[in-house]
Design a protein around this motif. Structure first.
Motif, PDB file in Angstrom:
ATOM      1  N   SER A  69       0.838  -1.052  -0.102  1.00 47.66           N
ATOM      2  CA  SER A  69      -0.132   0.074  -0.097  1.00 47.66           C
ATOM      3  C   SER A  69       0.921   1.220   0.061  1.00 47.66           C
ATOM      4  O   SER A  69       2.076   1.082   0.311  1.00 47.66           O
ATOM      5  N   PRO A  70       0.335   2.281  -0.445  1.00 49.42           N
ATOM      6  CA  PRO A  70       1.226   3.757  -0.582  1.00 49.42           C
ATOM      7  C   PRO A  70       1.582   3.943   1.171  1.00 49.42           C
ATOM      8  O   PRO A  70       2.764   4.748   0.883  1.00 49.42           O
ATOM      9  N   GLN A  71       1.323   3.677   2.172  1.00 51.04           N
ATOM     10  CA  GLN A  71       1.677   3.772   3.500  1.00 51.04           C
ATOM     11  C   GLN A  71       2.546   2.866   4.120  1.00 51.04           C
ATOM     12  O   GLN A  71       2.846   2.946   5.022  1.00 51.04           O
ATOM     13  N   ALA A  72       2.937   1.656   3.296  1.00 54.09           N
ATOM     14  CA  ALA A  72       3.531   0.724   3.882  1.00 54.09           C
ATOM     15  C   ALA A  72       4.960   1.020   4.467  1.00 54.09           C
ATOM     16  O   ALA A  72       5.614   1.799   3.574  1.00 54.09           O
ATOM     17  N   PRO A  73       5.389   0.678   5.477  1.00 53.98           N
ATOM     18  CA  PRO A  73       6.825   1.204   6.073  1.00 53.98           C
ATOM     19  C   PRO A  73       7.825   0.692   5.025  1.00 53.98           C
ATOM     20  O   PRO A  73       8.891   1.303   5.107  1.00 53.98           O
ATOM     21  N   LEU A  74       7.664  -0.408   4.301  1.00 54.51           N
ATOM     22  CA  LEU A  74       8.814  -0.935   3.510  1.00 54.51           C
ATOM     23  C   LEU A  74       9.153  -0.001   2.407  1.00 54.51           C
ATOM     24  O   LEU A  74      10.064  -0.103   1.836  1.00 54.51           O
ATOM     25  N   ASN A  75       8.072   0.914   1.908  1.00 49.62           N
ATOM     26  CA  ASN A  75       8.380   1.694   1.101  1.00 49.62           C
ATOM     27  C   ASN A  75       9.498   2.689   1.118  1.00 49.62           C
ATOM     28  O   ASN A  75      10.234   3.163   0.137  1.00 49.62           O
ATOM     29  N   SER A  76       9.710   3.010   2.341  1.00 47.33           N
ATOM     30  CA  SER A  76      10.722   3.956   2.778  1.00 47.33           C
ATOM     31  C   SER A  76      11.998   3.229   3.344  1.00 47.33           C
ATOM     32  O   SER A  76      12.787   4.372   3.973  1.00 47.33           O
ATOM     33  N   GLU A  77      11.902   2.312   3.486  1.00 53.46           N
ATOM     34  CA  GLU A  77      13.094   1.591   4.506  1.00 53.46           C
ATOM     35  C   GLU A  77      14.420   1.851   3.699  1.00 53.46           C
ATOM     36  O   GLU A  77      14.454   1.336   2.367  1.00 53.46           O
ATOM     37  N   LYS A  78      15.436   2.246   4.374  1.00 53.27           N
ATOM     38  CA  LYS A  78      16.719   2.514   3.689  1.00 53.27           C
ATOM     39  C   LYS A  78      17.743   1.264   3.816  1.00 53.27           C
ATOM     40  O   LYS A  78      18.539   1.179   3.139  1.00 53.27           O
ATOM     41  N   PHE A  79      17.573   0.422   4.893  1.00 50.75           N
ATOM     42  CA  PHE A  79      18.565  -0.465   5.110  1.00 50.75           C
ATOM     43  C   PHE A  79      20.049  -0.159   5.135  1.00 50.75           C
ATOM     44  O   PHE A  79      20.977  -1.009   4.626  1.00 50.75           O
ATOM     45  N   THR A  80      20.346   0.756   5.919  1.00 50.20           N
ATOM     46  CA  THR A  80      21.663   1.213   5.909  1.00 50.20           C
ATOM     47  C   THR A  80      22.659   0.052   6.619  1.00 50.20           C
ATOM     48  O   THR A  80      23.764   0.233   6.389  1.00 50.20           O
ATOM     49  N   ALA A  81      21.917  -0.536   7.669  1.00 50.42           N
ATOM     50  CA  ALA A  81      22.815  -1.682   8.211  1.00 50.42           C
ATOM     51  C   ALA A  81      23.077  -3.004   7.447  1.00 50.42           C
ATOM     52  O   ALA A  81      23.573  -3.850   8.123  1.00 50.42           O
ATOM     53  N   GLY A  82      22.348  -3.082   6.305  1.00 49.89           N
ATOM     54  CA  GLY A  82      22.450  -4.355   5.763  1.00 49.89           C
ATOM     55  C   GLY A  82      20.985  -4.950   5.364  1.00 49.89           C
ATOM     56  O   GLY A  82      20.058  -4.442   6.103  1.00 49.89           O
ATOM     57  N   TYR A  83      20.913  -6.042   4.642  1.00 47.23           N
ATOM     58  CA  TYR A  83      19.612  -6.529   4.102  1.00 47.23           C
ATOM     59  C   TYR A  83      19.879  -7.794   3.522  1.00 47.23           C
ATOM     60  O   TYR A  83      20.998  -8.074   3.272  1.00 47.23           O
ATOM     61  N   THR A  84      18.697  -8.664   3.633  1.00 49.38           N
ATOM     62  CA  THR A  84      18.700 -10.096   2.907  1.00 49.38           C
ATOM     63  C   THR A  84      17.320 -10.080   2.467  1.00 49.38           C
ATOM     64  O   THR A  84      16.317 -10.093   3.019  1.00 49.38           O
ATOM     65  N   LEU A  85      17.528 -10.217   0.960  1.00 47.01           N
ATOM     66  CA  LEU A  85      16.289 -10.396   0.369  1.00 47.01           C
ATOM     67  C   LEU A  85      16.406 -11.892  -0.206  1.00 47.01           C
ATOM     68  O   LEU A  85      17.144 -12.124  -0.617  1.00 47.01           O
ATOM     69  N   GLU A  86      15.024 -12.511   0.008  1.00 50.74           N
ATOM     70  CA  GLU A  86      14.940 -13.934  -0.283  1.00 50.74           C
ATOM     71  C   GLU A  86      13.745 -14.162  -1.120  1.00 50.74           C
ATOM     72  O   GLU A  86      12.605 -13.733  -0.795  1.00 50.74           O
ATOM     73  N   THR A  87      13.707 -15.174  -2.068  1.00 45.04           N
ATOM     74  CA  THR A  87      12.591 -15.547  -2.845  1.00 45.04           C
ATOM     75  C   THR A  87      12.690 -16.947  -3.567  1.00 45.04           C
ATOM     76  O   THR A  87      13.810 -17.310  -3.510  1.00 45.04           O
ATOM     77  N   PHE A  88      11.929 -17.768  -3.768  1.00 39.92           N
ATOM     78  CA  PHE A  88      11.794 -18.862  -4.431  1.00 39.92           C
ATOM     79  C   PHE A  88      11.222 -18.859  -5.828  1.00 39.92           C
ATOM     80  O   PHE A  88       9.965 -18.215  -5.826  1.00 39.92           O
ATOM     81  N   ILE A  89      11.832 -19.015  -6.764  1.00 39.76           N
ATOM     82  CA  ILE A  89      11.116 -18.953  -8.319  1.00 39.76           C
ATOM     83  C   ILE A  89      11.229 -20.256  -9.071  1.00 39.76           C
ATOM     84  O   ILE A  89      12.210 -20.995  -8.895  1.00 39.76           O
ATOM     85  N   ARG A  90      10.330 -20.509  -9.898  1.00 42.31           N
ATOM     86  CA  ARG A  90      10.566 -21.530 -10.880  1.00 42.31           C
ATOM     87  C   ARG A  90      10.113 -21.002 -12.258  1.00 42.31           C
ATOM     88  O   ARG A  90       9.085 -20.408 -12.450  1.00 42.31           O
ATOM     89  N   LEU A  91      10.975 -21.189 -13.286  1.00 44.47           N
ATOM     90  CA  LEU A  91      10.653 -20.870 -14.736  1.00 44.47           C
ATOM     91  C   LEU A  91      10.008 -21.908 -15.316  1.00 44.47           C
ATOM     92  O   LEU A  91      10.222 -23.201 -15.118  1.00 44.47           O
ATOM     93  N   PRO A  92       9.176 -21.721 -16.345  1.00 42.95           N
ATOM     94  CA  PRO A  92       8.330 -22.772 -16.975  1.00 42.95           C
ATOM     95  C   PRO A  92       9.085 -23.694 -17.938  1.00 42.95           C
ATOM     96  O   PRO A  92      10.172 -23.093 -18.314  1.00 42.95           O
TER      97      PRO A  92
END
Length: 646
Positions: free
Chosen positions: A469-492
């Motif tokens: 949503s436009p107000q979600a805190p994730l929208n403005s998070e700067k992650f200056t101390a670091g971050y980990t983005l994880e996801t699972f995907i499968r291509l057809p």
């Protein structure tokens, strides 16, 4: 050689020397009582035997990684010409043993299997010299030895009674090995259980000629260890023509009918005795492949020079890579090798160097089906500093539908971290209900056993998005101390259509609006994970602090199977992992934080100039964002991996 097998290469005549054989009771009294575990393994006495004699203790550097998906099985065929009366020269075999001991850790060598005909005449003198030579490896790499027709009276089966061979290579020699499981009552057949690749494996070492009692004993071992994949080793199994095509010998046919074809556990059967080497694939009663190999190099220069066949198991790739070489020659200065040494150092023909493609999980499913990990609750996979976690089962979706049904526009996927970063489903123009559907498909190590199927494309643009949503805190998070983005995907599979530069996840907005000037274009977003036309994963980020765009690139990723992707930043630089493996093309450029603009985070697409030209094509599973750098053992796959290796 029997008359039923007339086209086989001639063998040197079997020579048997008279041997003074001490009484079995006398041998037992000299060597002490049989260890209890050797009897308990099969419920029978292990029979007469002897200690290994001169033994070199194991070194501290021989650690073997039982959980690694890659390990080696070394196979040593007929060494008889190295122990041939007064022509004996055990030095090639010593070099082989030194090599295996030295490579135990770095090569992850699990076991050594000798295929019989240790000696030429089976005399007490030859046997004792061979036993002393095996002391080089004893206590360093576990191994098995079986009797060939040159080691004993070749006219007899495993009920022959005592022999010089049994005194030195009977079960007492192996009783102290952690892999040793037990022996038949006669002492000529044994088995080992090795731990490698995160599971247990059975090694059967069977005599030159099994009696009916021997066959029953072997079947009992298989029945007792009914869930273990098994490698059968024996001396006389198959012979090969000049093209390297192996065919079962008379004895091999008896073993095939008596024990191999009816026991699906046996997937690899190895024999020596004949030359040239060869291989074939037979089909057992369960309809599965059994690889049958003949390995023997005694006809080569220097009686084979202690040459070994190395079976490199790679459970991750689903292959066994096979190579054949002589460590004795390998250790020599290349400039000083003689012509015969140089041409014998490694054999590269189609029966000496090859790869077996084996889907281990499928091949072993009939007797050891893999129990899939259970779904893990959200609270079990939210480490400290988790700022968002989405999954597409009933726990994550406000109203999850049945598999194959459309995800309604406006459907909400909850942020299970409780930070308020819920996602809402929408569709791009020209996109129908099938652009986003519920699915039960999932990565084996994924916490939730569900995913979403995205059917995106371009020209015209189609697809679906999940957006904060436009107000979600994730929208403005700067992650200056670091971050980990994880996801699972499968291509057809097949991967059809033009999906070049399709987005997997991103933040909306323009990098130029964040004041970034060094990138490819000011119209690309400040952070996105995409797929290039070559199917390379691309993670591009404009850091919060630096005016830069450090970009990570993967290798070509596969189609048709799930993969786990992790992007880890420690506040200084960014590293991408695919399936827990660090990729090569990670930039060393400084990267601190993400230059977010207060605009939504998106799963299923990437903008250019604030417009989505296409949506993702494939499946997306659990997705998590943590506000610090995680170690690979902390990734969402870690609990499942630990469970599988236990």
């Amino acid at each position: 050689m029997s008359a039923a097998e007339p086209n086989r290469p001639d063998r040197r005549a079997v020579l048997q020397a008279a041997v003074a054989i001490p009484a079995a009771g006398a041998a037992a009294s000299m060597l002490g009582a049989e260890p209890a575990h050797a009897q308990a393994a099969t419920g029978s006495s292990a029979g007469p035997g002897s200690s290994p004699g001169s033994v070199i203790p194991a070194s501290a550097g021989d650690r073997f990684d039982v959980s690694s998906p890659r390990f080696g099985l070394a196979v040593l065929p007929d060494t008889q010409y190295l122990f041939d009366a007064d022509s004996a020269d055990p030095e090639p075999l010593r070099a082989t043993f030194r090599y295996l001991a030295a490579e135990r850790a770095s090569g992850n060598i699990a076991f050594l299997a000798h295929l019989g005909d240790v000696t030429e005449h089976g005399t007490e003198q030859e046997i004792k010299l061979a036993a002393h030579t095996f002391g080089v490896i004893h206590g360093k790499v576990p191994y098995s030895v079986l009797a060939g027709n040159h080691d004993i009276d070749g006219r007899t089966d495993d009920q022959r009674g005592d022999s010089a061979y049994l005194k030195s290579f009977g079960p007492r020699r192996f009783a102290g090995m952690p892999t040793f499981g037990g022996a038949s009552p006669d002492g000529y057949n044994s088995f080992h259980v090795i731990k490698a690749g995160g599971r247990q494996w059975l090694i059967l070492a069977l005599d030159w000629r099994l009696s009916a009692d021997g066959l029953r004993w072997a079947q009992g071992v298989l029945d007792t260890h009914s869930t273990l994949p098994a490698v059968l080793t024996t001396h006389d199994l198959a012979w090969a023509d000049d093209q390297g095509v192996a065919r079962l010998s008379d004895n091999g046919t008896r073993l095939w009918n008596g024990i191999v074809r009816g026991n699906d556990q046996i997937f690899l059967a190895l024999g020596g005795h004949y030359w040239p080497p060869g291989r074939t694939v037979l089909t057992n009663d369960a309809g599965h492949d059994v690889h049958v190999h003949i390995t023997n190099y005694q006809d080569r220069y220097y009686g084979g020079a202690g040459m070994i066949r190395h079976y490199g198991f790679d459970l991750a790739r689903g292959v066994i890579d096979v190579e054949t070489f002589a460590p004795w020659f390998l250790a020599r200065d290349p400039a000083r090798r003689t012509p015969l040494e140089a041409e014998t150092i490694e054999l590269t023909g189609p029966v000496d160097r090859f790869t077996l493609d084996i889907d281990f999980e499928r091949r072993f499913s009939g007797f050891a089906p893999v129990v899939p990990p259970r779904p893990r609750p959200a609270e079990a996979v939210m480490p400290r500093d988790t700022v968002a976690y989405w999954r597409f089962d009933a726990s994550g979706a406000v109203a999850a539908g049945r598999a194959g049904s459309p995800v309604e526009t406006g459907a909400v996927i909850r942020d299970l971290s409780g930070r308020g970063n819920d996602l809402t489903a929408s569709r791009l123009a020209n996109s129908g209900p099938g652009a986003l559907t519920w699915s039960d498909d999932h990565h084996r190590g994924q916490p939730a056993h569900a995913s979403l199927r995205f059917d995106g494309g371009k020209n015209p643009a189609r697809g679906a998005l999940l957006t904060t949503s436009p107000q979600a805190p994730l929208n403005s998070e700067k992650f200056t101390a670091g971050y980990t983005l994880e996801t699972f995907i499968r291509l057809p599979q097949p991967f059809e259509g033009d999906h070049a530069w399709m987005g997997i996840l991103s933040w909306e907005g323009r990098s130029g609006d964040a004041g970034k000037t060094t990138g490819w274009s000011p119209d690309e977003p400040t952070c996105s994970l995409n797929l290039s036309p070559e199917r390379f994963l691309q993670f591009v980020v404009y850091p919060h602090r630096q005016d830069a765009d450090p970009t990570s690139w993967s290798h070509t990723v596969p189609v048709g199977r799930w993969m786990h992707i992790a992007v880890v930043n420690d506040g200084r630089r960014t590293v991408m992992y695919v399936d827990g493996s660090r990729i090569a093309r990670n930039p060393t450029q400084p990267s601190t934080g993400i230059a977010t603009l207060g605009k939504p985070f998106v799963i299923g697409g990437t903008q250019f100039n604030e417009t989505f030209g296409q949506g993702f094509y494939g499946w997306i599973g659990d997705t998590r964002i943590v506000k610090r750098a995680l170690k690979p053992e902390e990734f969402m796959t870690s609990a499942a991996d630990r469970g599988r290796a236990s």
